[in-house]
Design an enzyme around this catalytic site. Structure first.
Site, PDB file in Angstrom:
ATOM      1  N   HIS A 193      31.533  11.336 -32.486  1.00  8.37           N
ATOM      2  CA  HIS A 193      30.379  10.669 -31.869  1.00  8.37           C
ATOM      3  C   HIS A 193      30.795   9.300 -31.336  1.00  8.37           C
ATOM      4  CE1 HIS A 193      28.544  13.610 -34.637  1.00  8.37           C
ATOM      5  NE2 HIS A 193      27.474  13.578 -33.845  1.00  8.37           N
ATOM      6  N   GLU A 240      34.700  13.123 -39.278  1.00  5.17           N
ATOM      7  CA  GLU A 240      33.891  12.092 -38.630  1.00  5.17           C
ATOM      8  C   GLU A 240      32.444  12.340 -39.020  1.00  5.17           C
ATOM      9  OE1 GLU A 240      31.713  12.346 -35.557  1.00  5.17           O
ATOM     10  OE2 GLU A 240      31.576  14.482 -35.997  1.00  5.17           O
ATOM     11  N   SER A 253      29.823  18.081 -34.088  1.00  9.63           N
ATOM     12  CA  SER A 253      28.682  17.629 -34.881  1.00  9.63           C
ATOM     13  C   SER A 253      28.113  18.804 -35.684  1.00  9.63           C
ATOM     14  CB  SER A 253      27.625  16.975 -33.972  1.00  9.63           C
ATOM     15  OG  SER A 253      26.674  16.257 -34.733  1.00  9.63           O
TER      16      SER A 253
END
Length: 307
Positions: A277, A212, A116
């Site tokens: 995620h 992502e 992330s």
């Protein structure tokens, strides 16, 4: 795109430092994650400022200087074998310039895990240390402490990386084919935000790019991909792996966008590869040579992620 140096795998009893370079960490989730690590016969130590919260900006785990000091101290501690991030959120870009990369390079290689917002650190570790890093679940992440599959894949990567040289996703080919290259990538919005910074690589040429994101509207995903395309950052990419798009808009809409923006690259693209995620996320090493088979939904590493 060159292969990067692989740090050593972990052994029972290894000391791992948990740091918070980005957002604030819920204590109960941290304790649950530490219990998992102890169950693996690891010796987790928590950096001093992991549970801090910035006085003015509640989305930060303490001050930029303290978050940077925690990471640098952990990395330069010869007793620490790995550094695991507690969570993502936002904040790495505020602290990454405060790190003493010469001191960290002198400390030698070790395992680094996160995803992330940690994408900015994956890029910095690749550029500044030339080191393989692991895009994987974080110690206080709900997707780690509640997912046996995510735990097991990370554990196998850390202790027995030869057992996970082929990562099977169950994903399907958005664009069929096979490709070889060096893995890189992370959170799409962070890769776009890194353009023009001192730690951003020139592009994904020769790479197998993993993408992502979370909680983004489709037009924002369009903007990030278009920025990378316009900047020439995707020129020469060998293949693309698409992970999770949790809390984005309906995936059918996201798929149309991904096809529109990536389908013309002329390289294999696999979707729903199961990293990022999402529940049961796989750990993907960055900086290793690998082969993508989009039709089979597999990524096969030429060598184990860790020595």
């Amino acid at each position: 795109m060159k292969e990067l140096s692989r740090p050593s795998r972990l052994a029972p009893g290894a000391r791992v430092a948990v740091v918070a370079p980005s957002g604030p960490v819920p204590e109960e989730r941290l304790q649950s994650g530490l219990d998992v690590l102890r169950g693996w016969d690891l010796d987790p130590v928590v950096a001093p400022h992991v549970l801090d919260r910035h006085r003015e900006f509640g989305y930060l785990a303490g001050t930029d200087a303290d978050r940077a000091a925690d990471l640098q101290r952990a990395w330069c501690d010869p007793a620490v074998d790995a550094v695991l991030c507690a969570r993502g959120g936002y904040g790495v870009q505020r602290m990454v310039d405060l790190l003493d990369w010469e001191a960290m390079r002198a400390a030698g290689p070790k395992v680094f895990v996160g995803f992330s917002d940690i994408t900015a650190l994956h890029e910095a570790f690749a550029r500044r240390l030339g080191l393989v890093t692991l895009h994987g679940p974080m110690a206080a992440g709900i997707d780690f402490i509640k997912s046996a599959r995510a735990q097991e894949h990370l554990r196998a990567t850390l202790f027995a990386p030869e057992t996970v040289r082929t990562i099977t996703s169950g994903g399907t080919a958005l664009v069929p084919g096979r490709a070889r290259g060096v893995t890189l990538g992370g959170c799409l919005s962070l890769l776009a935000a890194e353009l023009g910074t001192p730690y951003a690589r020139a592009g994904a040429h020769g790479g197998l790019l993993c993408l992502e994101d979370v909680g983004e509207e489709t037009y924002r995903l369009d903007r990030y991909l278009t920025q990378l395309l316009r900047a020439g950052w995707l020129d020469g990419v060998r293949g693309v792996l698409l992970g999770s798009w949790e809390r984005c808009e309906a995936y059918d809409d996201v798929r149309v966008l991904l096809t529109d923006r990536l389908g013309s690259l002329g390289v294999p693209v696999v979707e729903e590869f199961g990293f990022g995620h999402c529940d049961g996320a796989s750990t993907i090493p960055f900086g290793v040579a690998a082969e993508l088979d989009a039709d089979a939904g597999t990524l096969t590493l030429r060598e184990p992620a860790l020595r």
